[in-house]
Design an enzyme around this catalytic site. Structure first.
Site, short mmCIF file in Angstrom:
data_model
loop_
_atom_site.label_atom_id
_atom_site.label_comp_id
_atom_site.label_asym_id
_atom_site.label_seq_id
_atom_site.Cartn_x
_atom_site.Cartn_y
_atom_site.Cartn_z
N CYS A 67 -0.46 4.09 2.15
CA CYS A 67 -0.23 3.90 3.60
C CYS A 67 1.23 4.16 3.96
CB CYS A 67 -0.55 2.46 4.02
SG CYS A 67 -2.04 1.77 3.34
N ASP A 68 2.15 3.65 3.16
CA ASP A 68 3.54 3.59 3.58
C ASP A 68 4.52 4.46 2.79
OD1 ASP A 68 2.81 1.67 5.45
OD2 ASP A 68 3.11 0.02 4.06
N CYS B 223 0.84 -1.21 0.00
CA CYS B 223 0.00 0.00 0.00
C CYS B 223 0.87 1.25 0.00
CB CYS B 223 -0.92 0.00 1.21
SG CYS B 223 -1.98 1.46 1.30
#
Ligand code: NAP
Length: 328
Positions: free
Chosen positions: A146-147, A143
């Site tokens: 997300c990261d 992701c």
């Protein structure tokens, strides 16, 4: 902790499930959450259990770990009286009412309303090095949103695997942080929509390794590169990189439903009414990634969990639902 006759059963243990539980327990619906069992593929808490730092969940300016966030959400639900059972729901019978659910412990329970929040799992390449580094925050992720913004990925060469719209989106997103983004795709053309593919091909920060497969992830504690194999010649070579983003699709966790809820072609639960969590079966609601192939964020999952609990509460209030049903 569980009874054989339940009012609201929530299946799942990610942000959608715990948020639904907070709302349902505060509404005195005495919910029980079937959070699932630990297995090789799944852990209670869902996909966030594999995310090291969450920087985009509102209210946590310093970021927090995915495990931390899930523990806090669970504690909040438990504080208001939610009961938690560490078993899977293995089968459902939505053909009558109350609904009948079979647990992995072999129990059969009834429920007046059900919230399905079982999430989706990212598809992985299936390499042990990939699994190890993804699990330990070693620079392997599924992701980018997300990261990708984490300091470790700044000014690095980042590799994205996949040729669909997700891979295009991840690659474009990562150009904000990376020194270079390399898309590794196993064929010589993308599956992605033309508009997304064109955007990628025109981006000076992105290059594509066509006809290539990642066969190993290199590095002990943190990724240092990937081993690529040419899918035509079979030749292998190593490519240095500081991050790997696997974007080869997701699989929603719906197998246990046995086809009793209408699904989209891609396997996600249909919620036919706009801005609702109602499904094809009245009294069954769906929340989080299991019904959302588009946003797939912790905060959107939490939002739909709230919606599902409010809808379950209203549905129970407006239907002559026996407080406790007998198993046929
Ligand atoms: P997808 O369309 O199924 O694409 C998956 C990609 O991963 C394909 O290119 C596939 O290669 C590759 N792949 C699959 N298994 C692999 C493996 N084991 N090793 C290497 N490569 C592998 O999945 P997606 O990109 O997640 O998209 C899912 C759906 O969401 C699509 O309908 C997509 O249009 C939609 N979506 C839309 C947007 C948007 O509009 N902004 C963004 C994201 C997703 P092959 O091509 O060779 O099969």
């Amino acid at each position: 902790m569980s009874k054989t006759r339940e009012t609201v059963v929530i299946i799942g243990s990610g942000p959608a499930a715990w948020t639904a539980a907070v709302y349902a327990s505060r509404a005195n619906l005495d919910p029980v959450v079937y959070e699932g069992e630990i297995s090789r593929e799944m852990v209670p808490g869902g996909q966030l259990m594999f995310t090291t730092d969450i920087e985009n969940f509102p209210g946590f300016p310093e970021a927090l770990g995915g495990t931390d966030l899930m523990e806090r959400m669970k504690a909040q639900a438990v504080r208001f009286g939610t009961r938690v059972v560490s078993e899977n729901i293995e089968a459902v019978d939505f053909s009558g009412h109350p609904f009948v659910l079979t647990t992995s412990g072999g129990a059969r329970i009834t429920a007046s309303a059900v919230i399905v929040a079982t999430g989706a799992r990212a598809n992985w390449l299936g390499l042990s090095s990939e699994e190890r580094l993804a699990r330990t925050g070693g620079g392997v992720s599924s992701c980018a949103v997300c990261d990708g913004a984490l300091p470790a990925f700044r000014n690095q060469r980042l590799v994205v695997v996949g040729g669909g719209d997700s891979a295009m989106e991840e690659a474009l997103y990562l150009t904000k942080f990376a020194s270079e983004v390399v898309i590794v795709h196993r064929r010589d053309s993308f599956r992605a929509s033309k508009v997304m593919a064109d955007r990628v091909l025109q981006d000076p920060k992105i290059r594509v390794e066509w006809n290539a497969a990642v066969t190993d992830v290199l590095g002990d504690d943190f990724i240092t590169g990937v081993r690529l194999q040419d899918t035509l010649s079979g030749e292998s070579r190593d490519l240095e990189c500081g991050g790997l983003f696997v974007a080869i699709g997701h699989t929603p966790n719906t197998a246990f439903l046995g086809g009793q809820l209408a699904l989209h072609e891609n396997g996600y639960i249909q919620t036919p009414e706009a801005w609702r969590t109602t499904t094809s079966v009245p009294g069954v609601f769906a929340a989080g990634d299991v019904m959302d192939s588009y946003y797939r964020q912790a905060v959107t999952a939490a939002g739909t969990g709230c919606m599902a609990a409010l809808e379950a509460e209203r549905w129970l209030a407006h239907h002559a639902v026996p407080a406790a049903g007998a198993i046929a």
